[in-house]
Design a protein around this motif. Sequence first.
Motif, mmCIF file in Angstrom:
data_model
loop_
_atom_site.group_PDB
_atom_site.id
_atom_site.type_symbol
_atom_site.label_atom_id
_atom_site.label_comp_id
_atom_site.label_asym_id
_atom_site.label_seq_id
_atom_site.Cartn_x
_atom_site.Cartn_y
_atom_site.Cartn_z
ATOM 1 N N GLY A 26 2.375 -31.539 -14.010
ATOM 2 C CA GLY A 26 3.337 -32.291 -14.810
ATOM 3 C C GLY A 26 2.928 -33.697 -15.166
ATOM 4 O O GLY A 26 3.680 -34.406 -15.854
ATOM 5 N N LYS A 27 1.755 -34.146 -14.731
ATOM 6 C CA LYS A 27 1.317 -35.519 -15.011
ATOM 7 C C LYS A 27 0.857 -35.647 -16.473
ATOM 8 O O LYS A 27 0.300 -34.707 -17.052
ATOM 9 C CB LYS A 27 0.166 -35.901 -14.075
ATOM 10 N N PRO A 28 1.078 -36.821 -17.095
ATOM 11 C CA PRO A 28 0.586 -37.042 -18.465
ATOM 12 C C PRO A 28 -0.946 -36.923 -18.518
ATOM 13 O O PRO A 28 -1.644 -37.340 -17.587
ATOM 14 C CB PRO A 28 1.035 -38.461 -18.792
ATOM 15 N N VAL A 29 -1.426 -36.395 -19.616
ATOM 16 C CA VAL A 29 -2.866 -36.194 -19.774
ATOM 17 C C VAL A 29 -3.474 -37.405 -20.471
ATOM 18 O O VAL A 29 -3.025 -37.775 -21.562
ATOM 19 C CB VAL A 29 -3.152 -34.919 -20.594
ATOM 20 N N PRO A 30 -4.466 -38.040 -19.855
ATOM 21 C CA PRO A 30 -5.105 -39.200 -20.511
ATOM 22 C C PRO A 30 -5.962 -38.745 -21.684
ATOM 23 O O PRO A 30 -6.407 -37.601 -21.752
ATOM 24 C CB PRO A 30 -5.965 -39.800 -19.398
ATOM 25 N N ALA A 31 -6.161 -39.685 -22.597
ATOM 26 C CA ALA A 31 -7.026 -39.410 -23.748
ATOM 27 C C ALA A 31 -8.250 -40.316 -23.664
ATOM 28 O O ALA A 31 -8.173 -41.427 -23.148
ATOM 29 C CB ALA A 31 -6.253 -39.660 -25.044
ATOM 30 N N ARG A 44 2.423 -28.384 -25.750
ATOM 31 C CA ARG A 44 3.719 -28.811 -26.275
ATOM 32 C C ARG A 44 4.157 -30.152 -25.695
ATOM 33 O O ARG A 44 4.679 -31.009 -26.408
ATOM 34 C CB ARG A 44 4.769 -27.739 -25.981
ATOM 35 N N THR A 45 3.911 -30.336 -24.389
ATOM 36 C CA THR A 45 4.360 -31.567 -23.725
ATOM 37 C C THR A 45 3.263 -32.608 -23.584
ATOM 38 O O THR A 45 3.547 -33.782 -23.322
ATOM 39 C CB THR A 45 4.892 -31.236 -22.323
ATOM 40 N N ARG A 47 1.209 -32.658 -21.157
ATOM 41 C CA ARG A 47 1.076 -32.890 -19.720
ATOM 42 C C ARG A 47 0.334 -31.722 -19.077
ATOM 43 O O ARG A 47 0.227 -30.636 -19.670
ATOM 44 C CB ARG A 47 2.457 -33.049 -19.063
ATOM 45 N N PHE A 48 -0.156 -31.971 -17.846
ATOM 46 C CA PHE A 48 -0.783 -30.872 -17.121
ATOM 47 C C PHE A 48 0.266 -29.823 -16.774
ATOM 48 O O PHE A 48 1.428 -30.148 -16.485
ATOM 49 C CB PHE A 48 -1.444 -31.391 -15.836
ATOM 50 N N LYS A 49 -0.130 -28.558 -16.828
ATOM 51 C CA LYS A 49 0.762 -27.467 -16.462
ATOM 52 C C LYS A 49 1.101 -27.551 -14.977
ATOM 53 O O LYS A 49 0.424 -28.236 -14.199
ATOM 54 C CB LYS A 49 0.088 -26.125 -16.742
ATOM 55 N N THR A 50 2.147 -26.835 -14.597
ATOM 56 C CA THR A 50 2.487 -26.753 -13.172
ATOM 57 C C THR A 50 1.766 -25.600 -12.492
ATOM 58 O O THR A 50 1.575 -25.613 -11.274
ATOM 59 C CB THR A 50 3.996 -26.590 -12.985
ATOM 60 N N GLU A 51 1.384 -24.590 -13.261
ATOM 61 C CA GLU A 51 0.601 -23.486 -12.709
ATOM 62 C C GLU A 51 -0.197 -22.842 -13.830
ATOM 63 O O GLU A 51 0.138 -22.939 -15.005
ATOM 64 C CB GLU A 51 1.485 -22.456 -12.003
ATOM 65 N N LEU A 52 -1.262 -22.171 -13.436
ATOM 66 C CA LEU A 52 -2.138 -21.481 -14.376
ATOM 67 C C LEU A 52 -2.029 -19.992 -14.105
ATOM 68 O O LEU A 52 -2.170 -19.543 -12.959
ATOM 69 C CB LEU A 52 -3.586 -21.950 -14.178
#
Length: 594
Positions: A26-31, A44-45, A47-52
């Motif tokens: 759920g953490k924001p993804v850096p660019a 869509r969000t 952010r990192f997924k909660t599970e793969l």
Amino acid sequence: MARMKYLQRRANRFEFRFPLPDDLAGKPVPAPLPETLVPLVNPRTGRFKTELIRSLQTNDGKVAERKVLSHIAETHALVDQARQLLQNGPPAGISPDEITVLVREHEIDLLHGDEALRTRGIGLDLARPGAPAHHDGLGMTDDDLAAYKYLITYLDKYVRAQAAKMRPGELIGFAVNRAVAKRGIVLHPDDPVWRQLELGFVKAQRSAFESINARLEGEEVPTPEPLAQAQGITITGALKRWTDGGSRGARKPRSRSAAEAEQAVRRFVELHGDLAITAITKAHGRAFRDALAKLPKALPMRLSRMLLPELLKQDLSQYPKRSAQTVNKILALLGGVLARAERDGFFEALPAWSNPFHVGFGIAQSEREPYEPFSLEELRRLFSSPVFANGERPLGGRGEAAFWFPLIALFSGARRTEIAQLRIGDVRQGEGGIWYFDFTNEGEDQSLKTASSARSVPVHAELIRLGLLDVLAASQANAASLWPGFEPPIDPKVKAWTKWFGRYLGAHVVDHPAKTFHSFRHTFKRACREAGLSEEIHHALTGHSGGGVGRRYGRERRADGSLDRGISLQRLQREINKIAYSDLSLPRPQSRPA
């Protein structure tokens, strides 16, 4: 039995389910984000997924357990990369090899774009000014070709001027920026790598325009395979290419070698992840070598299912370590996998590439030829031991195999697997009533060490005297194994039997690493020389190659379909029956005591 972690069954299919750790989920993804981390991101969000979750495309539990290993290792590697991105930010800097790859990718992209455009067409019609271009997907019109030639000539002249001035233009700078961002790399504006990349891209464009101009003159210039695809070939993908051979009639590895390579790749993936082959370095190879050296030569069941990093944390001091030669053999298999990939062109963008698995241990001279023949006294002790003298049949010896395997090896020089995989139909009677072993790889789960190992070996008169043909007469179907308990899959049963024989040998005959079942092969070769057999004859009996291509001339196919080694069975029978072990008494098999 407990199901493997990260493996679950849903809707009658197995899937890989990996919850991302709390420091990522759920953490924001850096660019900028490297493309390799896209599978971990919710688009869509942002952010990192909660599970793969990935389907394993199978409902077979054992198949799923094998497949999930590469997903586990790959995802652990992605998690490590994502953590590093969050902690340290995007990678700052770029290696010379990466510069080479980016430049080559730019040239390939231009050639792919050219091929796609000319295949599709533009749809220009200069006879109708103002009419919208509409291609039919069937190639270029005359007007398309004329306009495209003019554009390429202009661009070629433009990029040559940049090369002459050593001053790349804005379009080059834009292409470099896009390529660096795609990789998630951040470079300081003053980093000299920018200029290296820009000048490299100018060179790439010149080379691409030369190829395109040749195409526009009707010459055939193939488009290279995209490096993105080449870099996407992981070590498991390279393993599959190696085991598949490539095409009909291509040389493939033996099934046993393929199985050993598969196990080695599995362990490598557990340690490092399913790396792209272009990313594997000698540092990876050395770390894997050192990890293998710490493992026991045989793992107890409770440890065998552990992943390699977890296994290395255990106290393994009570178990005997595997030898340096075994470690080198594993490294050589992986080296062979990457050597095949090198032949297929996957490392062409890395001109300084060398095989990362060429990092084996130096072997002490005393260990280079570990096997020795049995002495006469050792043979006497063996054949007066309980299996032969008292008719005992220990469980690990698998019935009559305990009695006959050593005797057949002593009088034929055959390898343990060659003997174990004999079917009833592989003990044949040829012309003149001669009985012979047909060592082949044509049956189910049969394999041979080398092509020269396929051979026919007359059954020695001593084996017939001891009653080997009685074993054959008591057997049934032609395609069945000659030895009950050695039906396919054969390899694990042979390994288990060999361990038993090693223990039996140590308890009753000799306990020395130079004396193993393979010592029978050395004993037979020595006996061949003592009996005056020529090298050509005993090579034909043991399946050794040598003497050049002429040794393969004169081979003849018999009436039963088998192929000889260029020497008649009659001659081989006369020669093999010269072999004798003086002052050695060999007992016939006895019934097991009640």
